[in-house]
Design a protein around this motif. Structure first.
Motif, PDB file in Angstrom:
ATOM      1  N   CYS A   4       7.358 -10.416  13.836  1.00  0.00           N
ATOM      2  CA  CYS A   4       6.189 -10.666  13.000  1.00  0.00           C
ATOM      3  C   CYS A   4       5.100  -9.636  13.243  1.00  0.00           C
ATOM      4  CB  CYS A   4       5.651 -12.068  13.260  1.00  0.00           C
ATOM      5  SG  CYS A   4       5.067 -12.307  14.941  1.00  0.00           S
ATOM      6  N   ILE A   5       4.070  -9.754  12.410  1.00  0.00           N
ATOM      7  CA  ILE A   5       2.894  -8.900  12.538  1.00  0.00           C
ATOM      8  C   ILE A   5       1.673  -9.802  12.691  1.00  0.00           C
ATOM      9  CG2 ILE A   5       1.481  -7.120  11.464  1.00  0.00           C
ATOM     10  CD1 ILE A   5       3.822  -6.461   9.676  1.00  0.00           C
ATOM     11  N   LEU A   6       0.864  -9.526  13.687  1.00  0.00           N
ATOM     12  CA  LEU A   6      -0.413 -10.201  13.844  1.00  0.00           C
ATOM     13  C   LEU A   6      -1.457  -9.325  13.175  1.00  0.00           C
ATOM     14  CD1 LEU A   6       1.476 -11.168  16.205  1.00  0.00           C
ATOM     15  CD2 LEU A   6      -0.602 -11.671  17.453  1.00  0.00           C
ATOM     16  N   ILE A   7      -2.117  -9.850  12.175  1.00  0.00           N
ATOM     17  CA  ILE A   7      -3.097  -9.104  11.391  1.00  0.00           C
ATOM     18  C   ILE A   7      -4.459  -9.720  11.701  1.00  0.00           C
ATOM     19  CG2 ILE A   7      -3.760  -8.358   9.083  1.00  0.00           C
ATOM     20  CD1 ILE A   7      -0.828  -8.972   8.224  1.00  0.00           C
ATOM     21  N   VAL A   8      -5.350  -8.911  12.275  1.00  0.00           N
ATOM     22  CA  VAL A   8      -6.583  -9.450  12.849  1.00  0.00           C
ATOM     23  C   VAL A   8      -7.827  -8.827  12.204  1.00  0.00           C
ATOM     24  CG1 VAL A   8      -7.803  -9.896  15.018  1.00  0.00           C
ATOM     25  CG2 VAL A   8      -5.319  -9.566  15.050  1.00  0.00           C
ATOM     26  N   ASN A   9      -8.714  -9.687  11.714  1.00  0.00           N
ATOM     27  CA  ASN A   9     -10.067  -9.330  11.263  1.00  0.00           C
ATOM     28  C   ASN A   9     -10.130  -8.459  10.006  1.00  0.00           C
ATOM     29  OD1 ASN A   9     -11.410 -10.776  13.313  1.00  0.00           O
ATOM     30  ND2 ASN A   9     -11.129  -9.090  14.741  1.00  0.00           N
ATOM     31  N   PHE A  10      -9.244  -8.657   9.078  1.00  0.00           N
ATOM     32  CA  PHE A  10      -9.300  -7.913   7.813  1.00  0.00           C
ATOM     33  C   PHE A  10      -9.896  -8.793   6.728  1.00  0.00           C
ATOM     34  CE2 PHE A  10      -6.207  -5.494  10.149  1.00  0.00           C
ATOM     35  CZ  PHE A  10      -6.468  -4.188   9.764  1.00  0.00           C
ATOM     36  N   ASP A  11     -10.599  -8.145   5.765  1.00  0.00           N
ATOM     37  CA  ASP A  11     -11.115  -8.911   4.630  1.00  0.00           C
ATOM     38  C   ASP A  11      -9.978  -9.197   3.648  1.00  0.00           C
ATOM     39  OD1 ASP A  11     -10.803  -6.744   2.747  1.00  0.00           O
ATOM     40  OD2 ASP A  11     -12.750  -5.943   3.338  1.00  0.00           O
ATOM     41  N   LYS A  12     -10.256 -10.017   2.641  1.00  0.00           N
ATOM     42  CA  LYS A  12      -9.208 -10.485   1.731  1.00  0.00           C
ATOM     43  C   LYS A  12      -8.512  -9.355   0.992  1.00  0.00           C
ATOM     44  CE  LYS A  12     -11.046 -15.082   1.022  1.00  0.00           C
ATOM     45  NZ  LYS A  12     -11.535 -16.079   0.078  1.00  0.00           N
ATOM     46  N   LYS A  13      -9.267  -8.371   0.538  1.00  0.00           N
ATOM     47  CA  LYS A  13      -8.676  -7.262  -0.211  1.00  0.00           C
ATOM     48  C   LYS A  13      -7.740  -6.438   0.674  1.00  0.00           C
ATOM     49  CE  LYS A  13      -9.860  -3.237  -2.990  1.00  0.00           C
ATOM     50  NZ  LYS A  13     -10.927  -2.340  -3.425  1.00  0.00           N
ATOM     51  N   GLU A  14      -8.208  -6.087   1.871  1.00  0.00           N
ATOM     52  CA  GLU A  14      -7.382  -5.322   2.806  1.00  0.00           C
ATOM     53  C   GLU A  14      -6.162  -6.135   3.223  1.00  0.00           C
ATOM     54  OE1 GLU A  14     -10.662  -2.729   5.279  1.00  0.00           O
ATOM     55  OE2 GLU A  14     -10.542  -4.884   5.635  1.00  0.00           O
ATOM     56  N   LEU A  15      -6.370  -7.402   3.452  1.00  0.00           N
ATOM     57  CA  LEU A  15      -5.284  -8.292   3.859  1.00  0.00           C
ATOM     58  C   LEU A  15      -4.180  -8.327   2.802  1.00  0.00           C
ATOM     59  CD1 LEU A  15      -4.252 -10.266   5.964  1.00  0.00           C
ATOM     60  CD2 LEU A  15      -5.601 -12.049   4.853  1.00  0.00           C
ATOM     61  N   LEU A  16      -4.562  -8.404   1.546  1.00  0.00           N
ATOM     62  CA  LEU A  16      -3.580  -8.415   0.465  1.00  0.00           C
ATOM     63  C   LEU A  16      -2.771  -7.117   0.456  1.00  0.00           C
ATOM     64  CD1 LEU A  16      -2.399  -9.816  -2.027  1.00  0.00           C
ATOM     65  CD2 LEU A  16      -4.203  -8.736  -3.372  1.00  0.00           C
ATOM     66  N   THR A  17      -3.446  -5.993   0.611  1.00  0.00           N
ATOM     67  CA  THR A  17      -2.761  -4.698   0.643  1.00  0.00           C
ATOM     68  C   THR A  17      -1.810  -4.619   1.830  1.00  0.00           C
ATOM     69  OG1 THR A  17      -4.653  -3.641  -0.421  1.00  0.00           O
ATOM     70  CG2 THR A  17      -3.103  -2.188   0.722  1.00  0.00           C
ATOM     71  N   ILE A  18      -2.275  -5.019   2.997  1.00  0.00           N
ATOM     72  CA  ILE A  18      -1.452  -4.973   4.209  1.00  0.00           C
ATOM     73  C   ILE A  18      -0.230  -5.873   4.063  1.00  0.00           C
ATOM     74  CG2 ILE A  18      -1.411  -5.641   6.652  1.00  0.00           C
ATOM     75  CD1 ILE A  18      -4.352  -4.601   6.745  1.00  0.00           C
ATOM     76  N   ARG A  19      -0.435  -7.062   3.540  1.00  0.00           N
ATOM     77  CA  ARG A  19       0.690  -7.984   3.365  1.00  0.00           C
ATOM     78  C   ARG A  19       1.703  -7.434   2.368  1.00  0.00           C
ATOM     79  NH1 ARG A  19      -1.391 -14.133   3.550  1.00  0.00           N
ATOM     80  NH2 ARG A  19       0.811 -14.471   3.926  1.00  0.00           N
ATOM     81  N   ASN A  20       1.223  -6.807   1.293  1.00  0.00           N
ATOM     82  CA  ASN A  20       2.130  -6.224   0.305  1.00  0.00           C
ATOM     83  C   ASN A  20       2.951  -5.087   0.902  1.00  0.00           C
ATOM     84  OD1 ASN A  20       1.403  -7.971  -1.774  1.00  0.00           O
ATOM     85  ND2 ASN A  20      -0.156  -6.594  -2.578  1.00  0.00           N
ATOM     86  N   ILE A  21       2.287  -4.194   1.631  1.00  0.00           N
ATOM     87  CA  ILE A  21       2.985  -3.066   2.261  1.00  0.00           C
ATOM     88  C   ILE A  21       4.048  -3.578   3.232  1.00  0.00           C
ATOM     89  CG2 ILE A  21       2.740  -1.133   3.882  1.00  0.00           C
ATOM     90  CD1 ILE A  21      -0.077  -0.693   2.659  1.00  0.00           C
TER      91      ILE A  21
END
Length: 140
Positions: free
Chosen positions: A19-36
């Motif tokens: 898995c990936i722990l994704i920490v302290n990103f806003d919603k827009k960045e989070l969406l991009t990171i999750r898509n990638i």
């Protein structure tokens, strides 16, 4: 402090969960990171923020989160667990192409699995500063 190329890091299962722990990103960045990451086959995401700072990495991987930290680190961070290095490299390259400023990044290790999220992020920030200044540090 020691640095190794990500290709040389042994990705033996510190914890079985990939898995990936994704920490302290806003919603827009989070969406991009999750898509990638999803396009690269990295579909298990654990979304965290500074209120989870007192959680131990091992507990986070087992979905046992503490959400009561009042002084959590606010640095944007991505922490990989049990992921192959070629996927991690492709992910980081994709972040650069999408013009997302490189966050603090790490892989869960035998040592860091027993650290709190705050401690891990603090050590990552110290490493970044040490690399910029050419100094060495000892992990805490």
């Amino acid at each position: 402090m020691s640095f190794e190329k990500i290709n040389n890091v042994n990705v033996q299962d510190k914890h079985d969960r990939s898995c990936i722990l994704i920490v302290n990103f806003d919603k827009k960045e989070l969406l991009t990171i999750r898509n990638i990451s999803s396009m690269l086959g990295m579909r298990d995401h654990i979304i965290l923020n500074n209120i989870n700072g007192d959680s131990v990495i091992r507990d986070i991987l087992e979905d046992k989160l503490s959400g009561e930290c009042n002084n959590g680190m606010k640095n944007k961070s991505i922490i990989f667990n049990n992921m192959p290095h070629n996927k991690i490299n492709a992910f980081l390259d994709s972040l650069k192409k999408m013009k997302i400023m490189r966050p603090l990044t790490a892989m869960v290790t035998d040592t860091s699995i027993d650290w709190t999220l705050n401690n891990l992020i603090m050590n990552l920030e110290e490493e970044r500063q040490a690399m910029k200044s050419g100094k060495t540090i000892n992990h805490k």
